[in-house]
Every structure is written in structure tokens, then in C-alpha cells.
Design a protein around this motif. Structure first.
Motif, PDB file in Angstrom:
ATOM      1  N   ARG A 164       0.725  -1.222   0.104  1.00  0.00           N
ATOM      2  CA  ARG A 164      -0.055  -0.080  -0.101  1.00  0.00           C
ATOM      3  C   ARG A 164       0.843   1.201  -0.066  1.00  0.00           C
ATOM      4  O   ARG A 164       0.653   2.201  -0.559  1.00  0.00           O
ATOM      5  N   SER A 165       1.958   1.231   0.835  1.00  0.00           N
ATOM      6  CA  SER A 165       2.870   2.268   0.778  1.00  0.00           C
ATOM      7  C   SER A 165       3.462   2.756  -0.685  1.00  0.00           C
ATOM      8  O   SER A 165       3.687   3.814  -0.956  1.00  0.00           O
ATOM      9  N   LEU A 166       3.571   1.540  -1.550  1.00  0.00           N
ATOM     10  CA  LEU A 166       4.040   1.806  -2.682  1.00  0.00           C
ATOM     11  C   LEU A 166       3.087   2.304  -3.718  1.00  0.00           C
ATOM     12  O   LEU A 166       3.245   2.505  -5.050  1.00  0.00           O
ATOM     13  N   GLY A 167       1.640   2.314  -3.202  1.00  0.00           N
ATOM     14  CA  GLY A 167       0.587   2.881  -4.174  1.00  0.00           C
ATOM     15  C   GLY A 167      -0.022   1.651  -4.789  1.00  0.00           C
ATOM     16  O   GLY A 167      -0.737   2.456  -5.835  1.00  0.00           O
ATOM     17  N   PHE A 168      -0.127   0.572  -4.492  1.00  0.00           N
ATOM     18  CA  PHE A 168      -0.782  -0.272  -4.953  1.00  0.00           C
ATOM     19  C   PHE A 168      -1.833  -0.996  -4.057  1.00  0.00           C
ATOM     20  O   PHE A 168      -1.532  -1.071  -2.796  1.00  0.00           O
ATOM     21  N   PRO A 169      -2.940  -1.875  -4.427  1.00  0.00           N
ATOM     22  CA  PRO A 169      -3.556  -2.556  -3.662  1.00  0.00           C
ATOM     23  C   PRO A 169      -2.955  -3.879  -3.209  1.00  0.00           C
ATOM     24  O   PRO A 169      -2.474  -4.522  -4.146  1.00  0.00           O
ATOM     25  N   ALA A 170      -3.277  -4.340  -1.989  1.00  0.00           N
ATOM     26  CA  ALA A 170      -2.647  -5.624  -1.702  1.00  0.00           C
ATOM     27  C   ALA A 170      -3.743  -6.610  -1.741  1.00  0.00           C
ATOM     28  O   ALA A 170      -4.874  -6.529  -1.742  1.00  0.00           O
ATOM     29  N   PRO A 171      -3.194  -7.907  -2.449  1.00  0.00           N
ATOM     30  CA  PRO A 171      -4.237  -8.810  -2.786  1.00  0.00           C
ATOM     31  C   PRO A 171      -4.715  -9.265  -1.217  1.00  0.00           C
ATOM     32  O   PRO A 171      -4.063  -9.227  -0.431  1.00  0.00           O
ATOM     33  N   GLY A 172      -6.059  -9.643  -1.583  1.00  0.00           N
ATOM     34  CA  GLY A 172      -6.672 -10.152  -0.013  1.00  0.00           C
ATOM     35  C   GLY A 172      -7.627 -11.075  -0.212  1.00  0.00           C
ATOM     36  O   GLY A 172      -8.525 -11.343   0.779  1.00  0.00           O
ATOM     37  N   SER A 173      -7.763 -12.100  -1.388  1.00  0.00           N
ATOM     38  CA  SER A 173      -8.785 -12.872  -1.611  1.00  0.00           C
ATOM     39  C   SER A 173      -8.091 -14.467  -1.797  1.00  0.00           C
ATOM     40  O   SER A 173      -6.888 -14.508  -1.949  1.00  0.00           O
ATOM     41  N   TYR A 174      -8.799 -15.624  -1.232  1.00  0.00           N
ATOM     42  CA  TYR A 174      -8.192 -16.743  -1.615  1.00  0.00           C
ATOM     43  C   TYR A 174      -7.799 -17.011  -2.719  1.00  0.00           C
ATOM     44  O   TYR A 174      -6.968 -17.628  -3.199  1.00  0.00           O
ATOM     45  N   THR A 175      -8.797 -16.714  -3.938  1.00  0.00           N
ATOM     46  CA  THR A 175      -8.408 -16.595  -5.180  1.00  0.00           C
ATOM     47  C   THR A 175      -7.253 -16.142  -5.548  1.00  0.00           C
ATOM     48  O   THR A 175      -6.335 -16.784  -6.492  1.00  0.00           O
ATOM     49  N   GLU A 176      -6.858 -14.873  -5.248  1.00  0.00           N
ATOM     50  CA  GLU A 176      -5.565 -13.935  -5.613  1.00  0.00           C
ATOM     51  C   GLU A 176      -4.434 -14.949  -5.070  1.00  0.00           C
ATOM     52  O   GLU A 176      -3.499 -15.127  -5.645  1.00  0.00           O
ATOM     53  N   TYR A 177      -4.850 -15.541  -3.734  1.00  0.00           N
ATOM     54  CA  TYR A 177      -3.554 -15.933  -3.059  1.00  0.00           C
ATOM     55  C   TYR A 177      -3.104 -17.303  -3.798  1.00  0.00           C
ATOM     56  O   TYR A 177      -2.048 -17.708  -4.106  1.00  0.00           O
ATOM     57  N   ALA A 178      -4.367 -18.105  -4.274  1.00  0.00           N
ATOM     58  CA  ALA A 178      -4.069 -19.360  -4.892  1.00  0.00           C
ATOM     59  C   ALA A 178      -3.254 -18.839  -6.292  1.00  0.00           C
ATOM     60  O   ALA A 178      -2.339 -20.060  -6.733  1.00  0.00           O
TER      61      ALA A 178
END
Length: 156
Positions: free
Chosen positions: A72-86
């Protein structure tokens, strides 16, 4: 949102955030596996493994916030779903309940995989002169390498 001018180009910030997203996915997957093993370990070393796994998943849980906040500090959204993590993780999901020794072996491999993911970011981080991310990576590597060593020692 106002533009970001922290001395790192947008292209480099994006590359670093993408790499950190992979690290976050590996870290979350490692957290989930470790917590699962904490719940499901059995056998003569139940108490020591149950306690060790709790310390490990607690440390891992706290690291998730640090990694996500750097993205987030770098200006981008952090992934936060099981689908993204997989999609982003290099660690395979564990869908059964292995025995205690298998749990330890799986965790060794997952700790090492997470360390490799962190280590792979250093080239872009160093080229971008991004010391906060380099510090985060160094701290994570220290934890993952030490934890892998301790777990490996149980298998000797």
C-alpha cells in the motif's frame, strides 16, 4: 488520489508491489497451513509441535500486515482473497491431514519457498534503491531460514 513521489519510479514501484504480492500470498498460505497443522497435529510430540506451530503461525500472521502495508505504501492494492492467493502463491495447498513428520516436512518446504520468493525480489529492490522493502525482505528471510532450520532439525 495524489501522485506518489518517493524517489522510486512508478514502474519500479509496480514491479516491487507485484513481487511483494507473491510474498504476501506465500506468507498467507504458509500461515494457513501452519494454523491447520496446529489444530490437527497428533502423536507423541503433540504438545511440543502444537505449541511450536502456534508460535510460528502467530509470527506469520503479524508479518502479513507488514507486507500488505508496504504494498500500500508503494501505491498499489494488496491482494486479499483466497483466489488471488491461490494464483500468486508458489506453495501448494494442503487438503489432507498428514502425520506429524509429514507436517514438519511440508512446513520446511513452505518456509524455504517463502524465503526464495523474498530473495527473488532483491534485484529490483536494490536497483530501485528501496531500502524499506530491502529491510522487510531481510527480516522475513531471517525468520523463514531460521524456522526452516529448526523444523529440519526435528527430522534429523
Amino acid at each position: 488520489m495524489p501522485s506518489i513521489n518517493i524517489g522510486i519510479s512508478e514502474d519500479n514501484r509496480k514491479k516491487i508491489a507485484d513481487g511483494l504480492s507473491h510474498l504476501l500470498a506465500d506468507s498467507f498460505t504458509l500461515y494457513l497451513i501452519t494454523h491447520n497443522f496446529h489444530w490437527n497435529v497428533t502423536g507423541p510430540h503433540f504438545n511440543s509441535l502444537h505449541t511450536m506451530f502456534m508460535a510460528q503461525y502467530t509470527e506469520q500472521w503479524n508479518a502479513l500486515d507488514v507486507i500488505a502495508e508496504r504494498i500500500r505504501s508503494l501505491g498499489f492494492p494488496a491482494p486479499g482473497s483466497y483466489t488471488e492467493y491461490a494464483q500468486l502463491s508458489s506453495i501448494k495447498e494442503v487438503t489432507n491431514v498428514p502425520n506429524a513428520n509429514q507436517m514438519v516436512q511440508i512446513l520446511v518446504e513452505a518456509q524455504e519457498a517463502t524465503a526464495r520468493t523474498a530473495r527473488n525480489l532483491f534485484d529490483i529492490v536494490n536497483d530501485a534503491n528501496d531500502q524499506p522493502t530491502a529491510d522487510l525482505l531481510t527480516q522475513r528471510l531471517d525468520v523463514h531460514e531460521k524456522t526452516a532450520w529448526m523444523l529440519r532439525s526435528l527430522l534429523a
